[in-house]
Every structure is written in structure tokens, then in C-alpha cells.
Design an enzyme around this catalytic site. Sequence first.
Site, short mmCIF file in Angstrom:
data_model
loop_
_atom_site.label_atom_id
_atom_site.label_comp_id
_atom_site.label_asym_id
_atom_site.label_seq_id
_atom_site.Cartn_x
_atom_site.Cartn_y
_atom_site.Cartn_z
N ASP A 1 -0.54 1.83 -4.00
CA ASP A 1 -1.30 0.75 -5.14
C ASP A 1 -2.29 1.35 -5.31
OD1 ASP A 1 -2.82 1.61 -2.37
OD2 ASP A 1 -3.10 -1.46 -2.29
N LYS B 1 -11.04 0.35 -0.92
CA LYS B 1 -11.40 1.93 -1.19
C LYS B 1 -10.80 2.36 -2.36
CE LYS B 1 -7.25 1.77 2.93
NZ LYS B 1 -7.31 0.21 2.82
N SER C 1 0.50 -1.14 0.03
CA SER C 1 -0.04 0.03 0.21
C SER C 1 0.46 1.42 -0.48
CB SER C 1 -0.91 -0.20 1.01
OG SER C 1 -1.83 1.35 1.24
N HIS C 2 1.07 2.15 1.41
CA HIS C 2 1.50 3.48 1.07
C HIS C 2 2.70 3.38 1.47
CE1 HIS C 2 -0.37 2.24 4.36
NE2 HIS C 2 0.00 3.20 5.24
N ASP D 1 -1.70 6.56 -3.58
CA ASP D 1 -0.66 6.38 -2.92
C ASP D 1 0.24 4.68 -3.68
OD1 ASP D 1 -2.88 4.07 -2.60
OD2 ASP D 1 -2.25 4.02 -0.75
N ASP E 1 -5.75 3.27 -3.63
CA ASP E 1 -6.82 2.57 -2.81
C ASP E 1 -6.24 3.70 -2.68
OD1 ASP E 1 -4.48 2.56 -0.78
OD2 ASP E 1 -5.76 0.46 -0.74
N ARG E 2 -5.67 5.32 -2.03
CA ARG E 2 -5.74 6.61 -1.31
C ARG E 2 -6.20 7.68 -1.26
NH1 ARG E 2 -3.06 4.93 4.72
NH2 ARG E 2 -3.18 1.85 4.84
#
Length: 543
Positions: free
Chosen positions: A279, A376, A113-114, A277, A281-282
Site C-alpha cells: 500500500d 508512514k 499492507s505488506h 510495499d 507506506d513502507r
Amino acid sequence: MQPLTIATDPIDGQKPGTSGLRKKTRVFLEPHYLENFVQAILDGIGGAGGKTFVLGGDGRYFSDRAAQVILRMAAANGAARVIVGQGALLSTPAASNLIRKRGADGGIILSASHNPGGIDEDFGVKFNGPNGGPASEEVTARIFEATRAIRAYRILEAHDVDLSRPGTRELGGMTVEVVDPVADYAELMEGLFDFDAIRAMIGGGFRLVFDAMHAVTGPYATEILENRLGAARGSVRNATPLPDFGGGHPDPNPIWARELIEIMSAPDAPDFGAASDGDGDRNMIVGPGAYVAPSDSLAVLAANAQLAPAYAGGLKGVARSMPTSRAVDAVARARGMVCYATPTGWKFFGNLLDDGRITLCGEESAGTGSDHIREKDGLWAVLLWLNILAATGKGVNALMEAHWREFGRNYYSRHDFEGIETARAEALIDDLRGRLDRLPGLEAAGRTVESAAEFDYTDPVDGSVARAQGIQVQLDGGGRIVLRLSGTGTSGATLRVYLEHVETDPDRFHTDVQEALSSVIAAAHEIARIEHHTGRTEPDVRA
């Protein structure tokens, strides 16, 4: 091509968190580490025989090699088909959409992710179920049990599959379908939003900038914002995904997206700024000289979503993670909608979405989404903002001001104390837990505790219970403190302290956030005895 059965032993520390298994990349590079966990996934879901999976990730270091290992293991375990993004790239939202659109049995997403990427940084693997969402608590538990019982894994001895171009290949009797990672997702977005209205707004001189942070959303944002909506070339910055994210930290907040903040703080700032981010999703939303807090963004979207075609009929309900500010609760009360508070972790929204109880959901850590997928979705949030701006004719700052005047302002911040020795972090929580019944009536930093309790969640759909999901301390005057330990790091423990204060006086809507929260911050340190347990007086990150 020869299927092999390789003897192995369980490896400690392979318990998946809220978003799969995240470790330092060098840990995943250790012998059998990736293979053990992938075999545990396949065993934990009841085997791969005859099933179809989606595979892809954010392009961080080791993704290309990990994808080839997973393909060979899927083939050796009898999978019928794996749909993989070209170059092993797929944003998490795009993977969720592809799982749902193609009726796959699930997907394996390669991402942390982030978190930063690189050989000395982080890597992650997670499994998403057939609904496109993160694995349920039950499936996650089965995968963990499989990591503790494993004695062998199956893998095909074969050359690498060409993932550089779309098309179909065969691998040991399994079909590998390489697809354009952007096309299906862009088609979905075009069906949700009024692209004509957004295109007209941009054509009328509206300027935007999107920082992809050298992460996976670069190709998605370029195709949608520049190619389909007409934003000027170069509006999408840092658009090429890199294995180490260009040496940056792909977390869309004012600390790590400083370049975007500087652009949006200049005298000639564009009308709209956004970032996503690692991947995809944010999201982060920025107006000229004004950062929009994720909790505020969720509330604004809930209040105005009906302006986009996909939500023109209104929202069925909304949900937020428990630590997220209660700004969206105020919108739900005013609009007569139900609002659920769930534990942290997107998987908890899945049942509510699948059961048709909610349309929109989000969390304070810059994640927002709807019932279009089960993850998300950063770029979706950006497009919904653009649709709302096009429909109202207002800028970001004017829209925020109008929102606060109608619903009040929930001043909100998250303070992260990172890399705490795990035993010390757990001692802090245990100490606070043991004093909960004595906290009501306590005065700290000029604030009075009204109530204190640990958050347990009973899923209204299936009745499952998630206990000990964080400690909430309610203060007088609409103040709130939430403390929990995060499961998204790769070393030590992160103590997250969430701080909230409700303001209804318009003359106080433009106070510095940390100043507005000063008494809540001081109360949190005093009540939780943060310095005593951790030796820290200041957080590493203020978000």
C-alpha cells in the site's frame, strides 16, 4: 435505487488490530462479513450522515468489489460525498494526504499492507480519522463494540459506479468523486523537496532503481521518479499494480525484494536502490552492495532532514516505536532534540504530530514519515534520501559510514517466528512476564541482564495509557532484547524478537549483522525459553 436494511448477526473475530481488520480474503468473501465490518465502522464513528469520506486501496484481490459495496453502504447510510481513487486505487500515504487536503471526515483504506494478495491470501479494511491517521484507540474500541452489537446493515440496491475515469457521479443522493490517485500526492512531494537538485543529480549520471513489487506505488514512482525527476525509463520496475502482486510478497526487505538486492549487488550496480510495499507506506533503501536497515535509515534522515526545503528550519523532535533501534536516540541527543518511544502502531505518532511535538518518526518495520501526513510514507522516504544525497554529494555507502563514525553503529535485527499456535505464544510471554523481577543480574550467553520490564506508554498529549506493549530486556554493553506478539498477521501468532547491540569501534562497523548480534541472539533464546515454548530453534524471517 432502493436502500435496503439487511438483518445480520455479530461475527466473531472482527476486532481491529493496529492497522484495521486483516483476514484471509476468503473470510472477507463470506456472507455479510465485509458488510458487517463496514457498518460497524460507520456506526462506531457516530454515523455517516452528511459526511465526506475518502476511499481507495492497494488494488489487491477483491478491492474492486469491496469498493462498490462500501460506496453503496455509504450512500444508504446518508454520506454526502465519497472521494475515491480511479480504479479504487490510492496508496495509504496518498489517502492520508487526500483526507487532510479535502477536509474529509475520514477514509476507508482497502489493504493488508505488506501481506500477500490473492483469493487465498490476505485482505484488510481500516479506517483513518479526519487527521489522516489510523483510527485512535478510542475509535477502534467503538468500532469493535459495534461489531458485537450489530443486528442490521444498510446498503443501496444499485448498479456499480464507473470508477475507471475521473469525474463526478451520483449514487442515491450521494456524490461519488473519482480522482486521479497520483496527482495530489505528487504535488505534495514537489513542495517538500528540492526537485531541481535531485533532477540535476540524476542528469549528471546518477542511476537509480525502484522496485514497486507490482503494488500500488508503481504509478506514483513512475510519475515522480521518471516523469518529473528524469530517471531513465524502466528505472521503476514491476510498476503495474496486480491483484496478487505478481505472485510475490510485497514486503520491502532483502528476503522478498531479492530482485532488487541482486541488481544492487552486481558489479555495475546503480547508485541507489529502493522499494516499497503493497500500500505504499513502507520503504527499503539499498546502496551498491549495502542494505540500509530501517532503523539506520530513520537515524540518517533525522540527522540530515534539514537539507530538504520542508525541514530547513530543523526538526521539532523525533519519535520511534519502542522496538525500533535506538540509533535515532543518539542523533536526538547530539542535536538537542526530544525523542519519544511509543508503542508499535502508527496511530501512536498521531498525537505527537498533531500537537507539534515531533516532525519525524519511524519504526523498524520499514515505516518512516513526517508531519506532512499522518501515515508512514515509502516514496516520501525515498525522495528525502535522494534530496540528502543531492545536497551532500555523497553516495549511500559513504553517507552511512560518516553517520556511524559520528553516532556509532546500532547493530539491529528482528527475528520473526511465524504461525505459532496462539496459546503457545501467549504462554511464552506470560512465562517471561512472571520472571521479570528476577532477571536483573542473570547471566545468559555471556551477557548480563541489567534490567527487564514490560513497556507501558502514557501519551504525553492526552494522558491515555497503553499497557503491555512489549517486554524489554537491557543487557550490559548496550545490548537490548525486545519481545512482543504481532497483530499484523492473519493466522496464528507471530513472535517478534528484536535484537540490538551498540558498537562504537570503527574497526567493527562492517561485521555481519547476525554475527555482531550472536551473543544477544543466544541470550534472547535462553532468557525467553523460545525453543521450550514454541519448538523453534530458528526464526522464519530475519529482517
